[in-house]
Write a protein that holds these residues in place. Sequence first.
Motif, short mmCIF file in Angstrom:
data_model
loop_
_atom_site.label_atom_id
_atom_site.label_comp_id
_atom_site.label_asym_id
_atom_site.label_seq_id
_atom_site.Cartn_x
_atom_site.Cartn_y
_atom_site.Cartn_z
N PRO A 121 0.80 -1.23 0.00
CA PRO A 121 0.00 0.00 0.00
C PRO A 121 0.83 1.28 0.00
CG PRO A 121 -0.97 -1.61 1.49
CD PRO A 121 0.34 -2.18 1.05
N LEU A 122 1.97 1.29 0.70
CA LEU A 122 2.77 2.50 0.75
C LEU A 122 3.31 2.87 -0.63
CD1 LEU A 122 4.03 4.79 2.36
CD2 LEU A 122 5.96 3.27 2.88
N SER A 123 3.81 1.89 -1.38
CA SER A 123 4.30 2.19 -2.73
C SER A 123 3.16 2.66 -3.62
CB SER A 123 5.01 0.98 -3.33
OG SER A 123 4.19 -0.16 -3.37
N ALA A 124 1.95 2.13 -3.40
CA ALA A 124 0.79 2.58 -4.18
C ALA A 124 0.42 4.02 -3.84
CB ALA A 124 -0.40 1.66 -3.91
N VAL A 125 0.49 4.38 -2.56
CA VAL A 125 0.22 5.75 -2.14
C VAL A 125 1.22 6.71 -2.79
CG1 VAL A 125 0.32 7.33 -0.16
CG2 VAL A 125 -0.94 5.18 0.01
N LEU A 126 2.48 6.31 -2.83
CA LEU A 126 3.51 7.16 -3.44
C LEU A 126 3.29 7.30 -4.95
CD1 LEU A 126 6.63 5.85 -1.50
CD2 LEU A 126 5.53 8.08 -1.24
N ALA A 127 2.82 6.23 -5.60
CA ALA A 127 2.53 6.30 -7.04
C ALA A 127 1.39 7.27 -7.31
CB ALA A 127 2.19 4.91 -7.57
N GLU A 128 0.36 7.22 -6.48
CA GLU A 128 -0.75 8.16 -6.65
C GLU A 128 -0.28 9.59 -6.38
OE1 GLU A 128 -5.33 9.05 -5.19
OE2 GLU A 128 -4.25 7.36 -4.31
N GLU A 129 0.52 9.76 -5.35
CA GLU A 129 1.06 11.08 -5.01
C GLU A 129 1.87 11.66 -6.16
OE1 GLU A 129 3.09 12.19 -0.97
OE2 GLU A 129 4.70 11.62 -2.36
N ALA A 130 2.60 10.79 -6.87
CA ALA A 130 3.44 11.25 -7.99
C ALA A 130 2.62 11.69 -9.19
CB ALA A 130 4.39 10.13 -8.39
N GLY A 131 1.39 11.20 -9.31
CA GLY A 131 0.54 11.63 -10.42
C GLY A 131 0.18 10.57 -11.43
N PHE A 132 0.51 9.31 -11.17
CA PHE A 132 0.11 8.25 -12.10
C PHE A 132 -1.41 8.09 -12.06
CE2 PHE A 132 4.55 7.28 -11.25
CZ PHE A 132 5.02 7.07 -12.55
N HIS A 133 -1.95 7.65 -13.19
CA HIS A 133 -3.41 7.52 -13.30
C HIS A 133 -3.92 6.28 -12.57
CE1 HIS A 133 -2.57 9.73 -17.29
NE2 HIS A 133 -2.97 10.60 -16.40
N GLY A 134 -3.08 5.26 -12.45
CA GLY A 134 -3.52 4.02 -11.84
C GLY A 134 -2.36 3.25 -11.23
N ILE A 135 -2.72 2.15 -10.58
CA ILE A 135 -1.76 1.27 -9.93
C ILE A 135 -1.74 -0.07 -10.65
CG2 ILE A 135 -1.13 0.10 -7.77
CD1 ILE A 135 -0.99 3.14 -7.59
N TRP A 136 -0.54 -0.60 -10.88
CA TRP A 136 -0.37 -1.95 -11.42
C TRP A 136 -0.08 -2.86 -10.23
CZ3 TRP A 136 -1.17 -5.57 -14.73
CH2 TRP A 136 -0.26 -6.60 -14.99
N GLY A 137 -1.01 -3.74 -9.91
CA GLY A 137 -0.84 -4.67 -8.80
C GLY A 137 0.05 -5.82 -9.24
N SER A 138 1.33 -5.59 -9.23
CA SER A 138 2.30 -6.45 -9.88
C SER A 138 2.58 -7.75 -9.13
CB SER A 138 3.62 -5.67 -10.04
OG SER A 138 4.67 -6.51 -10.41
N GLY A 139 2.40 -8.87 -9.82
CA GLY A 139 2.78 -10.16 -9.25
C GLY A 139 4.28 -10.28 -9.10
N PHE A 140 5.02 -9.72 -10.07
CA PHE A 140 6.49 -9.74 -10.00
C PHE A 140 6.98 -8.99 -8.76
CE2 PHE A 140 10.56 -7.66 -10.71
CZ PHE A 140 11.36 -8.71 -11.13
N GLU A 141 6.44 -7.78 -8.54
CA GLU A 141 6.89 -6.99 -7.41
C GLU A 141 6.52 -7.63 -6.08
OE1 GLU A 141 6.71 -2.90 -7.06
OE2 GLU A 141 7.68 -2.53 -9.00
#
Length: 290
Positions: A25-45
């Motif tokens: 969740p923290l990396s997702a919050v940072l992605a939203e904060e940066a301005g990306f339109h969406g989150i990729w729920g990555s199996g690799f990550e």
Amino acid sequence: MSKHQRLRAALDSRELFTAMAAHNPLSAVLAEEAGFHGIWGSGFELSASYAVPDANILSSGTHLDMMRAIASVTSIPLIADIDTGFGNAVNVSYVVPLYEAAGASAVVMEDKTFPKDTSLRADGRQELVRLEEFQGKIAAAVQAKSDKDFVVIARTESLIAGLGQEEAITRALAYEAAGADAILIHSKQPTPDEILQFVKAWSGTVPLVLVPTAYPQLTEKDIEALGKVGIVIYGNHAIRAAVGAMRTTFAQIIKDRGIQHVDPDLPSVKEIIMLQGDERMRDIERRYLR
């Protein structure tokens, strides 16, 4: 609009939608904060964060729980990477409603055999299921969703498996016919030539999804100019950035036998507490703790 509607609207308008990978969740919050339109729920990550191979080692429940946690703290659409669907069409029929209920706005499913091998691994085991079998899995996913705006993306690994452009196009068109809302075409070549050839030949009506991990020279401006791409996914940059930063910091602390040189360059504890949602908790305390 709801998260589902925002993703659907972006696909319908062919306005390029950018999604950054997240493994918690923290990396997702940072992605939203940066301005990306969406989150990729990555199996690799997620696999990397558990220090296990991206080869269906983790259970579907582990991935599902993480997607639910990510969706609960972000306000942008979440695209869940469900690998091969965790089984056959029967499994897919049961899994898709769980991801929809967890807050995902889309699932991406690939046409490799189960258990899969990660696409970008050198000399990986890249085996595809029969075209008809994967059509059934796509149709099952489409039938299983409850919200019409929930997006089902079919991912063909034909180029990854070295099967060539003709096979990739044939499969992609078949998956569109089975009901896929978009086609993710993947390549591990170090230049975008293979992908550009596919995009040029694409005669389907649904938009394409690109993951330019192996060919970073293809920019969003370049992708927009293609006119057929709806989503670009940055598939593993959160975990790579985290690993790089942690390695540098840890090595410096060992070298210095202390934190005197690394501390000034790190985010403050106050900033981390802010990212944890402390302000919301304090507001609840003010209202209800009497």
